[in-house]
Design an enzyme around this catalytic site. Sequence first.
Site, PDB file in Angstrom:
ATOM      1  N   ILE A 198      -3.613  69.985  32.957  1.00 51.28           N
ATOM      2  CA  ILE A 198      -2.204  70.145  32.576  1.00 51.28           C
ATOM      3  C   ILE A 198      -2.000  69.693  31.129  1.00 51.28           C
ATOM      4  CG2 ILE A 198       0.150  69.390  33.027  1.00 51.28           C
ATOM      5  CD1 ILE A 198      -0.515  69.187  35.933  1.00 51.28           C
ATOM      6  N   GLY A 199      -1.364  70.557  30.348  1.00 47.79           N
ATOM      7  CA  GLY A 199      -1.158  70.244  28.935  1.00 47.79           C
ATOM      8  C   GLY A 199      -2.458  70.238  28.175  1.00 47.79           C
ATOM      9  N   GLY A 200      -3.397  71.087  28.591  1.00 45.28           N
ATOM     10  CA  GLY A 200      -4.749  71.089  28.024  1.00 45.28           C
ATOM     11  C   GLY A 200      -4.897  71.779  26.690  1.00 45.28           C
ATOM     12  N   GLY A 201      -3.800  72.298  26.133  1.00 45.77           N
ATOM     13  CA  GLY A 201      -3.839  72.881  24.797  1.00 45.77           C
ATOM     14  C   GLY A 201      -4.819  74.027  24.656  1.00 45.77           C
ATOM     15  N   ASP A 222      -0.522  75.227  30.369  1.00 47.04           N
ATOM     16  CA  ASP A 222       0.318  74.705  29.290  1.00 47.04           C
ATOM     17  C   ASP A 222       1.503  75.639  29.067  1.00 47.04           C
ATOM     18  OD1 ASP A 222       1.151  73.119  27.055  1.00 47.04           O
ATOM     19  OD2 ASP A 222      -0.944  72.610  26.674  1.00 47.04           O
ATOM     20  N   LEU A 223       2.363  75.262  28.151  1.00 46.09           N
ATOM     21  CA  LEU A 223       3.560  76.055  27.871  1.00 46.09           C
ATOM     22  C   LEU A 223       3.182  77.429  27.311  1.00 46.09           C
ATOM     23  CD1 LEU A 223       5.742  73.235  26.284  1.00 46.09           C
ATOM     24  CD2 LEU A 223       5.991  74.220  28.567  1.00 46.09           C
ATOM     25  N   MET A 243       5.072  72.442  34.332  1.00 46.94           N
ATOM     26  CA  MET A 243       4.548  71.493  35.318  1.00 46.94           C
ATOM     27  C   MET A 243       5.641  70.921  36.211  1.00 46.94           C
ATOM     28  SD  MET A 243       3.637  68.293  32.813  1.00 46.94           S
ATOM     29  CE  MET A 243       4.856  67.611  31.683  1.00 46.94           C
ATOM     30  N   LYS A 256      -4.316  64.204  30.885  1.00 43.35           N
ATOM     31  CA  LYS A 256      -4.707  63.306  29.798  1.00 43.35           C
ATOM     32  C   LYS A 256      -3.521  63.055  28.877  1.00 43.35           C
ATOM     33  CE  LYS A 256      -6.638  64.562  25.894  1.00 43.35           C
ATOM     34  NZ  LYS A 256      -5.985  63.830  24.770  1.00 43.35           N
ATOM     35  N   HIS A 260       2.552  59.254  29.961  1.00 43.72           N
ATOM     36  CA  HIS A 260       3.196  58.232  29.110  1.00 43.72           C
ATOM     37  C   HIS A 260       4.282  58.833  28.214  1.00 43.72           C
ATOM     38  CE1 HIS A 260       0.546  58.410  25.197  1.00 43.72           C
ATOM     39  NE2 HIS A 260       0.896  59.612  25.600  1.00 43.72           N
TER      40      HIS A 260
END
Length: 355
Positions: A198-201, A222-223, A243, A256, A260
Amino acid sequence: MDVQSEEFRGAQAQIWSQSCSFITSASLKCAVKLGIPDTIDNHGKPITLSELTNALVPPVHPSKAPFIYRLMRVLAKNGFCSEEQLDGETEPLYSLTPSSRILLKKEPLNLRGIVLTMADPVQLKAWESLSDWYQNEDDSSTAFETAHGKNFWGYSSEHMEHAEFFNEAMASDSQLISKLLIGEYKFLFEGLASLVDIGGGTGTIAKAIAKNFPQLKCTVFDLPHVVANLESKENVEFVAGDMFEKIPSANAIFLKWILHDWNDEDCVKILKSCKKAIPAKGGKVIIIDMVMYSDKKDDHLVKTQTSMDMAMLVNFAAKERCEKEWAFLFKEAGFSDYKIYPKLDFTRSLIEVYP
């Protein structure tokens, strides 16, 4: 307080040191932008001040050349280069240290992006707005928005230089994490048939995992604007989505430095989406993030973690978390258990979460 006492002098020293700490960061950024670490490295041996000054590309203005020594002195006193004065020589010799070696352009795991991002005027303006953010009643949810009128992601999408610094930092970090995962933590992926990053670019981590585990189908989620022009190859597929809505099903979900960036409520939503995407038996979520106070004896680590926590507040109204706070999120999202592998790198841990 007695101005002649050691207590007063110690208090003075601490205040002066902390108030001037931004000078070290700004000097380090200046050195990176001038290409000083790369110039020293290209020389192939310790370099004199005049050799260094003359070799910089692009060059410094001749009128400013005499002041390079002042910059080098700050760098040397803070461990970013070594300075040696040989007997009979009029000029000091400079060499790289481990800290400056990880600022070289040729180093795949370099931290240039971190230096440029953290000392970026865009970031400094957000910090300058922190006291206003604490005191105001406007609708801005972050100090970054108070400063810039847009959230971090919205601003980055419109200002390419800021985005490039940040993306460089994240790309280098993904290289580091990839190296760690396929080395010491290779066991995490054994027996898995599928994984969603997720958000792996651009897929740096997914590609590294897929290369070492050919049987593992990796999906980079990702987006839409991130994955729009990325081509799926072999066992790495790029999928656009949100997500918060639905995550593609897989044996494992990989996060990753994602959670946060979000407050507790949003983190629970993300984790619930993850739980729906993995099987109840044998599924897991793999998280790479800080676990605050994972080593209370390491004062340098604790200070860095608390500083990063403030950075999350300023930029995202989010936070770094201690184990108790992580456990709360996992319970709220309906997970049964978790396991923490501390000290993945200097600041972060690896967490496995089980449904």
